[in-house]
Design an enzyme around this catalytic site. Structure first.
Site, PDB file in Angstrom:
ATOM      1  N   ARG A 234       7.787  -7.989  -5.886  1.00 50.79           N
ATOM      2  CA  ARG A 234       7.678  -9.316  -6.495  1.00 50.79           C
ATOM      3  C   ARG A 234       8.465  -9.313  -7.801  1.00 50.79           C
ATOM      4  O   ARG A 234       8.405  -8.347  -8.573  1.00 50.79           O
ATOM      5  CB  ARG A 234       6.208  -9.675  -6.787  1.00 50.79           C
ATOM      6  CG  ARG A 234       5.411 -10.129  -5.562  1.00 50.79           C
ATOM      7  CD  ARG A 234       5.895 -11.464  -5.004  1.00 50.79           C
ATOM      8  NE  ARG A 234       5.186 -11.912  -3.815  1.00 50.79           N
ATOM      9  CZ  ARG A 234       5.560 -11.664  -2.559  1.00 50.79           C
ATOM     10  NH1 ARG A 234       6.648 -10.957  -2.313  1.00 50.79           N
ATOM     11  NH2 ARG A 234       4.860 -12.146  -1.545  1.00 50.79           N
ATOM     12  N   GLU A 263      12.407 -17.049  -9.151  1.00 50.09           N
ATOM     13  CA  GLU A 263      12.977 -17.454  -7.854  1.00 50.09           C
ATOM     14  C   GLU A 263      12.411 -18.777  -7.354  1.00 50.09           C
ATOM     15  O   GLU A 263      12.995 -19.423  -6.470  1.00 50.09           O
ATOM     16  CB  GLU A 263      12.746 -16.357  -6.795  1.00 50.09           C
ATOM     17  CG  GLU A 263      11.305 -16.214  -6.338  1.00 50.09           C
ATOM     18  CD  GLU A 263      11.125 -15.130  -5.265  1.00 50.09           C
ATOM     19  OE1 GLU A 263      11.583 -13.992  -5.479  1.00 50.09           O
ATOM     20  OE2 GLU A 263      10.506 -15.433  -4.225  1.00 50.09           O
ATOM     21  N   HIS A 295      15.102 -12.903  -1.273  1.00 45.09           N
ATOM     22  CA  HIS A 295      13.753 -12.737  -0.694  1.00 45.09           C
ATOM     23  C   HIS A 295      13.817 -12.769   0.843  1.00 45.09           C
ATOM     24  O   HIS A 295      13.159 -13.574   1.489  1.00 45.09           O
ATOM     25  CB  HIS A 295      12.806 -13.830  -1.223  1.00 45.09           C
ATOM     26  CG  HIS A 295      11.364 -13.422  -1.162  1.00 45.09           C
ATOM     27  ND1 HIS A 295      10.438 -13.807  -2.098  1.00 45.09           N
ATOM     28  CD2 HIS A 295      10.679 -12.673  -0.266  1.00 45.09           C
ATOM     29  CE1 HIS A 295       9.256 -13.310  -1.781  1.00 45.09           C
ATOM     30  NE2 HIS A 295       9.383 -12.623  -0.659  1.00 45.09           N
TER      31      HIS A 295
HETATM   32  P1  NAI Z   1      -0.289  -2.910   0.168  1.00 42.64           P
HETATM   33  O1  NAI Z   1      -1.458  -3.676  -0.324  1.00 42.64           O
HETATM   34  O2  NAI Z   1      -0.363  -2.290   1.530  1.00 42.64           O
HETATM   35  O3  NAI Z   1       0.091  -1.756  -0.862  1.00 42.64           O
HETATM   36  C1  NAI Z   1       0.164  -1.958  -2.252  1.00 42.64           C
HETATM   37  C2  NAI Z   1      -0.089  -0.613  -2.922  1.00 42.64           C
HETATM   38  O4  NAI Z   1       0.134  -0.791  -4.314  1.00 42.64           O
HETATM   39  C3  NAI Z   1      -1.519  -0.079  -2.725  1.00 42.64           C
HETATM   40  O5  NAI Z   1      -1.486   1.248  -2.239  1.00 42.64           O
HETATM   41  C4  NAI Z   1      -2.122  -0.159  -4.119  1.00 42.64           C
HETATM   42  O6  NAI Z   1      -3.069   0.869  -4.379  1.00 42.64           O
HETATM   43  C5  NAI Z   1      -0.853  -0.010  -4.980  1.00 42.64           C
HETATM   44  N1  NAI Z   1      -1.059  -0.477  -6.342  1.00 42.64           N
HETATM   45  C6  NAI Z   1      -1.801  -1.511  -6.785  1.00 42.64           C
HETATM   46  N2  NAI Z   1      -1.745  -1.584  -8.125  1.00 42.64           N
HETATM   47  C7  NAI Z   1      -0.942  -0.572  -8.535  1.00 42.64           C
HETATM   48  C8  NAI Z   1      -0.509  -0.133  -9.802  1.00 42.64           C
HETATM   49  N3  NAI Z   1      -0.891  -0.749 -10.928  1.00 42.64           N
HETATM   50  N4  NAI Z   1       0.309   0.945  -9.848  1.00 42.64           N
HETATM   51  C9  NAI Z   1       0.714   1.581  -8.720  1.00 42.64           C
HETATM   52  N5  NAI Z   1       0.319   1.206  -7.476  1.00 42.64           N
HETATM   53  C10 NAI Z   1      -0.491   0.132  -7.410  1.00 42.64           C
HETATM   54  O7  NAI Z   1       0.961  -3.918   0.060  1.00 42.64           O
HETATM   55  P2  NAI Z   1       2.297  -3.917   0.918  1.00 42.64           P
HETATM   56  O8  NAI Z   1       2.089  -4.741   2.144  1.00 42.64           O
HETATM   57  O9  NAI Z   1       2.808  -2.536   1.035  1.00 42.64           O
HETATM   58  O10 NAI Z   1       3.265  -4.788  -0.035  1.00 42.64           O
HETATM   59  C11 NAI Z   1       3.813  -4.252  -1.225  1.00 42.64           C
HETATM   60  C12 NAI Z   1       4.586  -5.321  -1.974  1.00 42.64           C
HETATM   61  O11 NAI Z   1       5.630  -5.857  -1.168  1.00 42.64           O
HETATM   62  C13 NAI Z   1       3.753  -6.534  -2.418  1.00 42.64           C
HETATM   63  O12 NAI Z   1       4.126  -6.850  -3.753  1.00 42.64           O
HETATM   64  C14 NAI Z   1       4.202  -7.654  -1.534  1.00 42.64           C
HETATM   65  O13 NAI Z   1       4.049  -8.886  -2.186  1.00 42.64           O
HETATM   66  C15 NAI Z   1       5.665  -7.280  -1.328  1.00 42.64           C
HETATM   67  N6  NAI Z   1       6.290  -7.876  -0.148  1.00 42.64           N
HETATM   68  C16 NAI Z   1       7.593  -8.306  -0.239  1.00 42.64           C
HETATM   69  C17 NAI Z   1       8.207  -8.892   0.852  1.00 42.64           C
HETATM   70  C18 NAI Z   1       9.634  -9.334   0.833  1.00 42.64           C
HETATM   71  O14 NAI Z   1      10.055 -10.108   1.713  1.00 42.64           O
HETATM   72  N7  NAI Z   1      10.450  -8.890  -0.091  1.00 42.64           N
HETATM   73  C19 NAI Z   1       7.460  -9.117   2.095  1.00 42.64           C
HETATM   74  C20 NAI Z   1       6.133  -8.529   2.111  1.00 42.64           C
HETATM   75  C21 NAI Z   1       5.572  -7.960   1.006  1.00 42.64           C
END
Ligand code: NAI
Length: 329
Positions: A234, A263, A295
């Protein structure tokens, strides 16, 4: 059930079209949800939103007044939804938690490789019949240290891919994933060590109050000179102005981004006939070592199919009066 899908794009049409005339009535709208467009939801039972729709407290109030009690997100991220307000209003919100971690992880790796091997410059030279290789030297990914911040679904998939490249993997996440430690020799460490040791840093954590500007000039100063920074999570996770400072000074050697903190009024639409008003983005576009995509990390056939099917499943659950496991509390 009657559902209006805000921010609906042509690329989603083939997937949702087949559900259009079944038991639910779907209206596809290209309008982005805001206080100005919330009125379109009148007469519908549910709204479906995408990443840049505005589901802040005042907009939720307007939706609630129109009788909306259920929101299906066609995204995994939900930083654009005021969940406390939704709860207070008795509105339920369901998302698509895992439509394809490979789509985003592979996009992040694509940014790494394209920046490293200077693919954009190389292609533009070749089409001008300039076959000089000077200035195009890259580095072997093999043996490089990659710091993964956030090892959930996408971060752990990145670990799997980069393990195959022979990278050394460091990670920072308060929740450790035992599987990637064992299978891909991922070593969890503190932020400072990750910054100090990584040739490439890739962000895969959610955006929330705690993680806003997770990367600022203090963090950048601790990184290896010439580091590659990749953000496909993000935009608000990085202070973009301070990243620009880092690129100008050479501290950041490469910057790949699929998401941008401002964005909201730009991405997902064709602004090619407009005068660009965003000076931060304009500056980023001027760097030959910054690579920007709009994105599109999620944009694969598998992901779109899963987004559509999970959204319709969430709607079915709501219609049948059952709770979907994809609901956010
Ligand atoms: P997820 O929920 O499976 O994993 C997120 C991880 O971040 C978790 O393991 C959590 O413990 C960790 N986390 C939370 N706070 C933290 C911190 N302060 N420091 C370090 N780690 C921390 O999420 P997922 O599905 O892997 O998505 C990750 C990111 O990708 C999200 O921000 C999501 O919005 C973004 N995303 C981007 C897309 C795109 O099209 N560019 C599409 C889908 C998701």
């Amino acid at each position: 059930m009657k559902m209006i899908l805000y921010s609906f794009h042509a690329y989603e049409q083939p997937y949702f079209e087949k559900f259009k005339s079944k038991e639910h009535q779907l209206l596809f709208s290209d309008q982005v949800l805001s206080d100005k467009t919330a009125s379109l939801s009148k007469g519908f039972d549910t709204v479906s939103l995408f990443a840049n729709d505005d589901a802040s407290a005042p907009v939720l109030e307007l939706l609630h007044r129109n009788g909306i009690r259920f929101i299906t997100l066609r995204s995994a991220g939900y930083n654009h939804v005021d969940l406390n307000k939704a709860k207070q209003l008795g509105m339920r919100v369901a998302r698509v938690p895992a439509y394809s971690p490979f789509s985003v992880a592979e996009h992040a790796v694509m940014l790494m490789l394209a920046l490293n091997r200077k693919v954009i410059q190389s292609h533009s030279r070749v089409i001008q019949q300039n076959f000089s290789l000077n200035g195009l030297t890259g580095f072997d990914m093999n043996g490089k240290t990659v710091g993964i911040i956030g090892t959930g679904k996408i971060g752990s998939t990145i670990a799997r891919i980069l393990h195959g490249f022979g990278c050394r993997l460091l990670a920072f996440d308060p929740v450790q994933n035992e599987e990637i430690k064992q299978r891909y020799q991922v070593m969890y460490t503190d932020r400072e060590t990750l910054y100090r040791s990584s040739d490439i840093i890739t962000l895969h954590l959610p955006l929330n109050e705690e993680t806003h500007y997770f990367i600022d000039r203090t963090d950048i100063a601790q990184m290896k000179a010439g580091v590659m920074l990749i953000n496909t999570a993000r935009g608000g996770l990085v202070n973009t102005n301070e990243v620009i400072e880092g690129i100008k000074s050479g501290q950041i050697g490469y910057f790949g981004m699929d998401v941008y903190e401002n964005e909201h009024d730009l991405f997902f639409e064709d602004h090619s006939q407009d005068i660009l008003q965003d000076d931060i983005l304009a500056r980023l576009m001027s760097f030959r070592n910054a690579l920007i995509t709009g994105h599109q990390g999620f944009l694969t056939d598998t992901a779109l199919k899963n987004i559509c099917e999970t959204t319709m499943y969430n709607l079915d659950c709501f219609a049948k009066g059952i709770t979907s496991e994809n609901e956010l509390s």
